[in-house]
Write a protein that holds these residues in place. Structure first.
Motif, PDB file in Angstrom:
ATOM      1  N   ILE A   1       0.850  -1.192   0.000  1.00 43.27           N
ATOM      2  CA  ILE A   1       0.000   0.000   0.000  1.00 43.27           C
ATOM      3  C   ILE A   1       0.884   1.240   0.000  1.00 43.27           C
ATOM      4  O   ILE A   1       1.825   1.341   0.785  1.00 43.27           O
ATOM      5  CB  ILE A   1      -0.939   0.010   1.215  1.00 43.27           C
TER       6      ILE A   1
ATOM      7  N   ASP B   1      -2.390   6.281   0.593  1.00 39.35           N
ATOM      8  CA  ASP B   1      -3.456   5.605   1.324  1.00 39.35           C
ATOM      9  C   ASP B   1      -3.160   5.435   2.807  1.00 39.35           C
ATOM     10  O   ASP B   1      -3.909   4.759   3.516  1.00 39.35           O
ATOM     11  CB  ASP B   1      -3.730   4.231   0.706  1.00 39.35           C
TER      12      ASP B   1
ATOM     13  N   VAL C   1      -5.975   5.999   5.430  1.00 37.95           N
ATOM     14  CA  VAL C   1      -6.938   4.897   5.511  1.00 37.95           C
ATOM     15  C   VAL C   1      -6.336   3.718   6.261  1.00 37.95           C
ATOM     16  O   VAL C   1      -6.996   3.076   7.086  1.00 37.95           O
ATOM     17  CB  VAL C   1      -7.390   4.462   4.100  1.00 37.95           C
TER      18      VAL C   1
ATOM     19  N   SER D   1     -12.641   4.704   8.362  1.00 35.33           N
ATOM     20  CA  SER D   1     -12.009   4.194   7.142  1.00 35.33           C
ATOM     21  C   SER D   1     -12.921   4.394   5.939  1.00 35.33           C
ATOM     22  O   SER D   1     -12.465   4.766   4.847  1.00 35.33           O
ATOM     23  CB  SER D   1     -11.672   2.701   7.299  1.00 35.33           C
TER      24      SER D   1
ATOM     25  N   CYS E   1     -12.157   6.605   2.621  1.00 37.03           N
ATOM     26  CA  CYS E   1     -12.264   6.049   1.262  1.00 37.03           C
ATOM     27  C   CYS E   1     -13.204   6.891   0.401  1.00 37.03           C
ATOM     28  O   CYS E   1     -12.918   7.147  -0.775  1.00 37.03           O
ATOM     29  CB  CYS E   1     -12.766   4.601   1.313  1.00 37.03           C
TER      30      CYS E   1
ATOM     31  N   MET F   1     -11.598   9.861  -1.012  1.00 37.73           N
ATOM     32  CA  MET F   1     -10.677   9.615  -2.122  1.00 37.73           C
ATOM     33  C   MET F   1     -11.370   8.941  -3.300  1.00 37.73           C
ATOM     34  O   MET F   1     -10.711   8.567  -4.269  1.00 37.73           O
ATOM     35  CB  MET F   1      -9.516   8.733  -1.642  1.00 37.73           C
TER      36      MET F   1
ATOM     37  N   ARG G   1     -12.609   5.977  -3.508  1.00 36.94           N
ATOM     38  CA  ARG G   1     -12.077   4.626  -3.686  1.00 36.94           C
ATOM     39  C   ARG G   1     -12.730   3.697  -2.678  1.00 36.94           C
ATOM     40  O   ARG G   1     -13.153   4.126  -1.610  1.00 36.94           O
ATOM     41  CB  ARG G   1     -10.553   4.619  -3.504  1.00 36.94           C
TER      42      ARG G   1
ATOM     43  N   VAL H   1      -8.200   0.090  -1.868  1.00 39.26           N
ATOM     44  CA  VAL H   1      -7.076   0.579  -1.067  1.00 39.26           C
ATOM     45  C   VAL H   1      -6.163  -0.575  -0.675  1.00 39.26           C
ATOM     46  O   VAL H   1      -4.938  -0.480  -0.758  1.00 39.26           O
ATOM     47  CB  VAL H   1      -7.581   1.306   0.194  1.00 39.26           C
TER      48      VAL H   1
ATOM     49  N   SER I   1       0.309  10.505  -4.628  1.00 42.45           N
ATOM     50  CA  SER I   1      -0.224   9.712  -5.740  1.00 42.45           C
ATOM     51  C   SER I   1       0.732   9.657  -6.911  1.00 42.45           C
ATOM     52  O   SER I   1       0.566   8.837  -7.812  1.00 42.45           O
ATOM     53  CB  SER I   1      -1.560  10.301  -6.201  1.00 42.45           C
TER      54      SER I   1
END
Length: 483
Positions: A226, A230, A233, A273, A277, A280, A282, A287, A450
């Motif tokens: 990861i 992220d 998260v 969490s 998410c 973002m 996502r 993730v 990113s």
């Protein structure tokens, strides 16, 4: 005695719930944290007193030692180190749950040495070894060990000892899947053997040992791929894991306070969490398996070739801020790295004295952990009513004369709205690019976590003020004082 203990647990649970509720607002978060701490103190003292495993002097000594260590950590740990400290505390919580479960297995193994009859367990003060107890013990070991190793991988990524880029190797997901199957088998094995041999603790001891080793490796393999983008998260999710491990251990020990506190931490961590998410755009699964974010990229979804960057001097930026009608400050991790929270507070006080309206725009995933920017600004005594979440302030950027972006990157990148090929496309962002003027404080043109090129930096209305954020803000303060 049991009635008093249960009342103490009830009071602790109430304080936990009220404390978490009050943490919803920056204005009451400190009080909520204190209430939760008092609740935990009550639960610990009640447990130690009822179990009678320590003398009153030993309890007092342990509390004193813990208090001193806590104060030292609170004073010595810098705000930039707060995310990794949270990760480390999550890991230690998971390790504690796993070790307590293993200690309980050792007690059953000792009782087994006296014979397989239920009376042997009773002489050791143990309940009969049944399926429910086996499941809670193995879950405590599994979740606790995964949390421990995973949290310290996150700790390494956050403080730079491990690369923030996604790390993987050929066949990594296959290895992870096989280890997960081994973990499931290790949980099931003592249940199967329990049905055949009644009170035999031997299979449980073997399974928990294997499970602990497998879970430690699983924790590493789950977190190391990861990327840095992220990490907020991941920290939140590992916090949830530590709560679930504690709740499972509560069932092992039949301790209501541990069950309640663990369930609260587990549930709040999962909810947080999910919020991260959503911020973002996502999914949690994405993730965990996406391998997104990390170091700087050579380019982005769109190349920066041929685009120009407009730089500004501190005196030009100071004039713009001092004579604006409204200024919005967007803090990012660069603010924490530079430890410039007190300087930005001084700058804001100066422009407010000139009649400028100032607000702070907080993105949910700004920084390296949930709420990082809120905590950072609270340390500088920034008034809570100046802090605005993304949804509250996004419509105001079009009416804002100047935006001061300090070390933020991905959370202000217009590519999330305009470029379908960008990895961050669809991610909710602060609409900084819609303001009349934007001043960005950065050390360089490096991409964010990113690895995506930020289109904001190349807009005609954006001025880049390069350098250390603290030094740049100090120059701005000097220039505004001289106006």
């Amino acid at each position: 005695m049991s009635t008093l203990v249960n009342l103490a647990y009830l009071a602790a649970a109430a304080l936990f719930i009220i404390g978490i509720k009050r943490m919803n607002s920056p204005a009451t978060a400190r009080a909520g944290n204190r209430l939760s701490a008092v609740g935990m103190l009550i639960a610990i003292v009640a447990t130690l007193a009822s179990a009678r495993i320590l003398s009153p002097w030993m309890i007092a000594g342990g509390l004193a030692l813990g208090t001193v260590l806590g104060i030292l950590l609170a004073v010595r740990v810098q705000m930039t180190q707060m995310p990794e400290m949270v990760a480390a505390l999550n890991g230690l919580g998971g390790a504690a749950s796993a070790l307590v479960a293993w200690a309980e297995v050792s007690r059953y193994t000792a009782a087994q040495a006296e014979g397989f009859a239920g009376s042997a367990f009773a002489r050791h003060g143990l309940a009969a070894l049944d399926g429910r107890l086996v499941i809670t013990i193995t879950l405590s070991v599994l979740i606790g060990a995964v949390t421990f190793s995973g949290s310290f991988v996150a700790f390494g990524k956050l403080n730079g000892k491990i690369s923030g880029n996604p790390v993987s190797f050929p066949g990594m997901r296959l290895v992870t899947s096989l280890l997960a199957l081994v973990a499931v088998a290790a949980v099931a094995f003592p249940l199967v053997m329990l049905g055949d041999s009644g009170f035999d603790a031997g299979p449980l001891a073997v399974s928990t040992l294997v499970l602990g080793v497998v879970a430690l490796v699983l924790g590493v393999l789950l977190v190391i791929p990861i990327g840095g983008a992220d990490m907020p998260v991941v920290v939140s999710l590992l916090n949830s894991y530590s709560g679930l491990a504690a709740a499972a251990t509560g069932f092992v020990l039949e301790n209501q306070a541990l069950i309640v506190s663990g369930a609260l931490v587990g549930a709040s961590g999962i909810i947080l969490s999910k919020i991260m998410c959503d911020a973002m755009n996502r999914s949690l699964l994405n993730v965990l398996v996406g391998g997104f974010g990390g170091g700087a990229a050579e380019g982005g979804a769109r190349s920066a070739a041929g685009l120009t960057v407009r730089t500004v001097t501190p005196d030009d930026a100071a004039v713009l801020l001092a004579y604006a009608g409204q200024v919005v400050v967007v803090p990012g991790y660069g603010l924490a790295v530079a430890q410039a929270q007190h300087v930005i507070r001084e700058l804001v006080d100066l422009v407010q004295a000139r009649g400028v309206r100032v607000k702070y725009a907080i993105h949910p995933v700004a920084g390296r952990m949930p709420g990082h920017m809120n905590v950072l600004l609270a340390e500088a005594n920034v008034p809570y009513d100046q802090l605005f979440e993304m949804d509250e302030i996004n419509d105001e950027f079009e009416r804002t004369d100047a935006v001061l972006v300090i070390g933020a990157n991905d959370v202000v990148n217009p590519a999330a709205r305009t470029d379908p090929s960008s990895p961050i496309y669809g991610m909710p962002i602060l609409n900084v690019d819609r303001a009349r003027n934007v001043i960005v404080l950065k050390r360089s043109m490096a991409a964010g976590y990113s690895g995506v090129e930020n289109e904001l930096f190349y807009l005609p209305r954006t001025g880049m003020l390069f350098g250390d954020a603290r030094k740049s803000l100090e120059r701005l303060v000097q220039e505004i004082k001289a106006l």
